[in-house]
Motif scaffolding. Structure first.
Motif, PDB file in Angstrom:
ATOM      1  N   LEU A 201       0.821  -1.203   0.000  1.00  0.00           N
ATOM      2  CA  LEU A 201       0.000   0.000   0.000  1.00  0.00           C
ATOM      3  C   LEU A 201       0.857   1.256   0.000  1.00  0.00           C
ATOM      4  CD1 LEU A 201      -2.816  -1.013   2.518  1.00  0.00           C
ATOM      5  CD2 LEU A 201      -2.975  -0.884   0.027  1.00  0.00           C
ATOM      6  N   VAL A 202       1.950   1.227   0.756  1.00  0.00           N
ATOM      7  CA  VAL A 202       2.851   2.380   0.803  1.00  0.00           C
ATOM      8  C   VAL A 202       3.456   2.639  -0.574  1.00  0.00           C
ATOM      9  CG1 VAL A 202       5.080   3.166   1.712  1.00  0.00           C
ATOM     10  CG2 VAL A 202       3.349   2.254   3.265  1.00  0.00           C
ATOM     11  N   GLU A 203       3.936   1.580  -1.214  1.00  0.00           N
ATOM     12  CA  GLU A 203       4.570   1.750  -2.523  1.00  0.00           C
ATOM     13  C   GLU A 203       3.552   2.211  -3.574  1.00  0.00           C
ATOM     14  OE1 GLU A 203       6.325  -2.062  -3.123  1.00  0.00           O
ATOM     15  OE2 GLU A 203       8.124  -1.589  -1.938  1.00  0.00           O
ATOM     16  N   ALA A 204       2.346   1.635  -3.532  1.00  0.00           N
ATOM     17  CA  ALA A 204       1.319   2.031  -4.500  1.00  0.00           C
ATOM     18  C   ALA A 204       0.897   3.475  -4.290  1.00  0.00           C
ATOM     19  CB  ALA A 204       0.114   1.096  -4.385  1.00  0.00           C
ATOM     20  N   ALA A 205       0.741   3.880  -3.025  1.00  0.00           N
ATOM     21  CA  ALA A 205       0.351   5.264  -2.747  1.00  0.00           C
ATOM     22  C   ALA A 205       1.427   6.245  -3.205  1.00  0.00           C
ATOM     23  CB  ALA A 205       0.080   5.434  -1.257  1.00  0.00           C
ATOM     24  N   ARG A 206       2.696   5.906  -2.963  1.00  0.00           N
ATOM     25  CA  ARG A 206       3.788   6.776  -3.435  1.00  0.00           C
ATOM     26  C   ARG A 206       3.707   6.973  -4.953  1.00  0.00           C
ATOM     27  NH1 ARG A 206       8.526   3.666  -0.419  1.00  0.00           N
ATOM     28  NH2 ARG A 206       8.551   4.702   1.620  1.00  0.00           N
ATOM     29  N   GLU A 207       3.513   5.853  -5.663  1.00  0.00           N
ATOM     30  CA  GLU A 207       3.472   5.915  -7.121  1.00  0.00           C
ATOM     31  C   GLU A 207       2.304   6.763  -7.599  1.00  0.00           C
ATOM     32  OE1 GLU A 207       2.887   2.847 -10.898  1.00  0.00           O
ATOM     33  OE2 GLU A 207       3.575   2.076  -8.951  1.00  0.00           O
ATOM     34  N   ARG A 208       1.137   6.574  -6.992  1.00  0.00           N
ATOM     35  CA  ARG A 208      -0.047   7.300  -7.444  1.00  0.00           C
ATOM     36  C   ARG A 208       0.048   8.781  -7.104  1.00  0.00           C
ATOM     37  NH1 ARG A 208      -3.517   2.055  -5.533  1.00  0.00           N
ATOM     38  NH2 ARG A 208      -3.008   0.850  -7.426  1.00  0.00           N
ATOM     39  N   LEU A 209       0.577   9.090  -5.928  1.00  0.00           N
ATOM     40  CA  LEU A 209       0.762  10.492  -5.564  1.00  0.00           C
ATOM     41  C   LEU A 209       1.799  11.164  -6.467  1.00  0.00           C
ATOM     42  CD1 LEU A 209       0.527   9.969  -1.748  1.00  0.00           C
ATOM     43  CD2 LEU A 209      -0.732  11.746  -2.956  1.00  0.00           C
ATOM     44  N   SER A 210       2.879  10.448  -6.751  1.00  0.00           N
ATOM     45  CA  SER A 210       3.915  11.044  -7.611  1.00  0.00           C
ATOM     46  C   SER A 210       3.388  11.292  -9.020  1.00  0.00           C
ATOM     47  CB  SER A 210       5.161  10.159  -7.648  1.00  0.00           C
ATOM     48  OG  SER A 210       4.904   8.926  -8.313  1.00  0.00           O
ATOM     49  N   SER A 211       2.446  10.453  -9.476  1.00  0.00           N
ATOM     50  CA  SER A 211       1.866  10.669 -10.803  1.00  0.00           C
ATOM     51  C   SER A 211       1.071  11.961 -10.861  1.00  0.00           C
ATOM     52  CB  SER A 211       0.971   9.480 -11.200  1.00  0.00           C
ATOM     53  OG  SER A 211      -0.266   9.515 -10.495  1.00  0.00           O
ATOM     54  N   LEU A 212       0.679  12.463  -9.694  1.00  0.00           N
ATOM     55  CA  LEU A 212      -0.046  13.730  -9.606  1.00  0.00           C
ATOM     56  C   LEU A 212       0.865  14.887  -9.208  1.00  0.00           C
ATOM     57  CD1 LEU A 212      -3.199  12.414  -7.678  1.00  0.00           C
ATOM     58  CD2 LEU A 212      -2.903  12.666 -10.154  1.00  0.00           C
ATOM     59  N   GLY A 213       2.175  14.602  -9.126  1.00  0.00           N
ATOM     60  CA  GLY A 213       3.116  15.641  -8.738  1.00  0.00           C
ATOM     61  C   GLY A 213       3.139  15.907  -7.247  1.00  0.00           C
TER      62      GLY A 213
END
Length: 376
Positions: A146-158
């Motif tokens: 969940l941590v890794e997925a959240a990082r990726e999704r947040l980074s995709s939004l800048g």
């Protein structure tokens, strides 16, 4: 994908026109954080694939509802559509109105640093970062995926808030002005008080209750506050991929097992739907599980505890319940004692209770001569 009108409609639904959270809800694309999710069906949990059905994806993501993203540690992301897991939900994208409700209790100022306990899908973390900026937001979850997925999704939004793997019941990173939990805590860890600045505020619910606790840190390292009159409920915090063994087997057996028999002075109640009653039961008998159903007009409720205690009560309409119970404790007797207190005083004392959290995490709730202790 045209999502902004949906996000704006969601913001209108879950905030008032002048809310400081309204722009954040309108600006964050919730669907990004929920590409797949589970719903409960008769044969088990069924998978929904957002990109495969964009209209359904947008309808689900921008409704004010929780979407289950993991069951018994099985993540919806990348799951096989033919896989129907069984067990309890272990992660979700919390309904937005509940997130805003908890954030309001936290009284977050524009320059406050916030620890978000329970990253989950990452949507709540995104709302916090949208309003406060990345540098003021830290989020933790026990689940590495969940941590890794959240990082990726947040980074995709800048967006790049600090997100770390951590057990909320153990050591937590940093020092913060606010600590906000979107998981139900079995107790308030001493580590939270060490990580909270003097004058800082924490907001959490207690596991298996609808009780919202708010407390402000004092100069002596303790925190004082209250049980809010408001209600909220979250999945219980966990330390691993799934929850530890509970009373599921005892609860299943309670539907048919015969034991000591008594007639209760009260009719059957669906405890889980009586929020104050279920909260009192959870404080009095931590770990108890409930079941309820109606068969041929007869209402039946069961209770079970991991220590082997169990109870089954049945009645028709308002008639007194016939009760079978067994094990080391008489669970229905304890339930009846709580209901007697309710009828005698006109309310249960837990809602509105004063709260004191000692530096050790020992938490005392008191109101009108009643008190209980939640031990670390």
């Amino acid at each position: 994908m045209i999502w902004r009108p949906r996000a704006d409609q969601l913001a209108t639904a879950v905030t008032h026109p002048h809310s400081r959270w309204r722009p954040a809800v309108a600006a964050v694309p919730r669907h990004v954080f929920i590409p797949q999710w589970w719903t409960r069906e008769e044969h088990g949990w069924s998978l929904h694939d957002g990109p495969a059905d964009p209209d359904h994806w947008l309808d689900a993501a921008y409704a004010d509802r929780s979407l289950i993203t993991a069951v018994a540690g099985h993540h919806a992301d990348g799951a096989d559509p033919d896989h129907h897991p069984t067990g309890r939900p272990t992660s979700s994208a919390t309904l937005p109105s509940l997130l805003i409700q908890v954030y309001r209790h936290a009284r977050i100022g524009p320059h406050d640093s916030v620890l978000d306990v329970g990253t989950g899908s990452g949507y709540g973390t995104a709302l916090l970062a949208q309003r406060l900026g990345d540098a003021r937001v830290t989020s933790i979850d026990v689940d590495k995926y969940l941590v890794e997925a959240a990082r990726e999704r947040l980074s995709s939004l800048g967006r790049y808030p600090l997100i770390e793997v951590a057990d909320a019941t153990d050591a937590i990173p940093g020092v913060h002005d606010r600590i906000i939990a979107t998981v139900g805590m079995p107790h308030i860890p001493a580590s939270w008080l060490r990580a909270l600045r003097p004058g800082g505020r924490l907001v959490t619910t207690l596991a298996d209750t609808s009780l919202i606790i708010t407390a402000t840190k004092q100069g002596d390292g303790s925190a004082v506050g209250k049980v809010e009159w408001d209600r909220a409920g979250f999945m219980a915090a966990r330390s691993g991929r799934d929850y530890p063994a509970d009373a599921t087997d005892q609860l299943a057996a309670a539907w048919t097992t015969h034991g000591d028999v008594k007639i209760s002075p009260y009719p059957v109640v669906d405890v889980e739907q009586a929020w104050d009653l279920s909260s009192m039961v959870a404080l009095t008998i931590p770990g108890v599980e409930h079941g309820y159903r109606v068969e041929h007009g007869r209402r039946i409720a069961v209770m079970a505890h991991p220590d082997g205690s169990w109870a089954r009560a049945s009645s028709t309409g308002p008639q007194p319940a016939s009760v079978h119970q067994g094990g080391p404790r008489r669970l229905w007797d304890q339930l009846d004692a709580i209901r007697a207190q309710w009828l005698t005083t006109g309310e249960l004392p837990v809602r509105g209770a004063r709260v004191r959290i000692e530096p050790t995490g020992r938490t005392v709730l008191t109101r009108s001569g009643w008190h209980t202790v939640v031990k670390p």
